[in-house]
Scaffold this active site. Sequence first.
Site, PDB file in Angstrom:
ATOM      1  CG  HIS A 102      -6.335  -0.333  -0.986  1.00 51.21           C
ATOM      2  ND1 HIS A 102      -7.422  -1.083  -0.593  1.00 51.21           N
ATOM      3  CD2 HIS A 102      -6.860   0.799  -1.522  1.00 51.21           C
ATOM      4  CE1 HIS A 102      -8.536  -0.450  -0.889  1.00 51.21           C
ATOM      5  NE2 HIS A 102      -8.224   0.696  -1.456  1.00 51.21           N
ATOM      6  CG  ASP A 132      -6.853  -4.213   1.032  1.00 51.07           C
ATOM      7  OD1 ASP A 132      -5.739  -3.770   1.353  1.00 51.07           O
ATOM      8  OD2 ASP A 132      -7.661  -3.571   0.324  1.00 51.07           O
ATOM      9  CB  SER A 206     -11.380   1.554   0.087  1.00 51.15           C
ATOM     10  OG  SER A 206     -11.658   0.886  -1.106  1.00 51.15           O
TER      11      SER A 206
END
Length: 350
Positions: A102, A132, A206
């Site tokens: 993402h 992801d 992230s």
Amino acid sequence: MQQRSSSHWLRYLLRSIALGLVVAAVVIWVQPYISAWQASRAAPDQPVSFAKAVNRAAPAVVNIYSLSEVRGSYYNRRPNTVLRLGSGIIMDNVGHVLTAAHVVANVSSIQVALQDGRQTSAQVIGSDPVTDLAVLRIELDNLPVIPQDQQLRSSVGDVVLAIGNPLNLGQTITQGIISATGGRMGVINSHADLLQMDAVINEGASGGALVNSEGYLVGINNAQFRGPAGQGVEGIYFAVPYALAYEIMTKLIEEGEVVRGYLGVNTGDRPQTQQQPGILVTGVDTNSPAERAGLRAEDYIIEIAGEPIASSQEGLALISNTAPGTELEVRFIRGNEELTTTVTISKLRY
């Protein structure tokens, strides 16, 4: 009389020498332990530090800055440029960087900043929406590579350090422990076998590294993983385990995508009426391989391709790793009858 006295003194002398040798040997043997004990008492207590682990791993964790365009509003039709923050991990010396998908999804440009001050653009090699994860490629020499051990497996209670660039504050470290491993059903989807920990992961972190107390990579952090209702919970954070991430990375580098098999069933808990391990089918997708093979809701799958199935996770993993087009024999129970059918696995569409 004189001979008896001489013999007595000789025995006494030999006994004394033997005793002296024994005492000397004992002193020599215990001396290192005594010295170590004295040193430990003399030295002040040293604080617990993970500086060695950070120094080993942190140089290989990079900052990722990506630009994307967002459609304008009714009053301003011009698209807006949005800066997206993230982190990544240099996995090898040829420039492959592992990050969260993402972070780099639908962006127009990607910039990677190393901790030594170098900056460069990056190209997306491939991404996997299920886990992801995404792999980037950068063109630089003398790259720091994150320490890795493919035999390493994490356990509940292990101390972990999360390294990333939260909120663009610069590289920071948060510390916690692993709270749970594997089977995080419903967190994102049932394919991802996630690590749960309490090391804080904020926006911008992230794709960063989760390392153990020796600096070895154990997971890839993700701030986007949420609970079943999409909510975030304070103190509960997730990471993709290194073994799974490495497998996905290898497929993305070699093939550009991750191909998974698809059966098309929804599953639930084993009913109390069933003692045999298996999977309860709670629903069947329209026009899926399962529907075409005649499977229905309330069927109870006990075997796939000759392999007994003990849980939904096992069954899903087996189907996921099966190449599309493969025919599998499925044994199941419907009512009181045991039946068999053949399904042709198709490709999972994202």
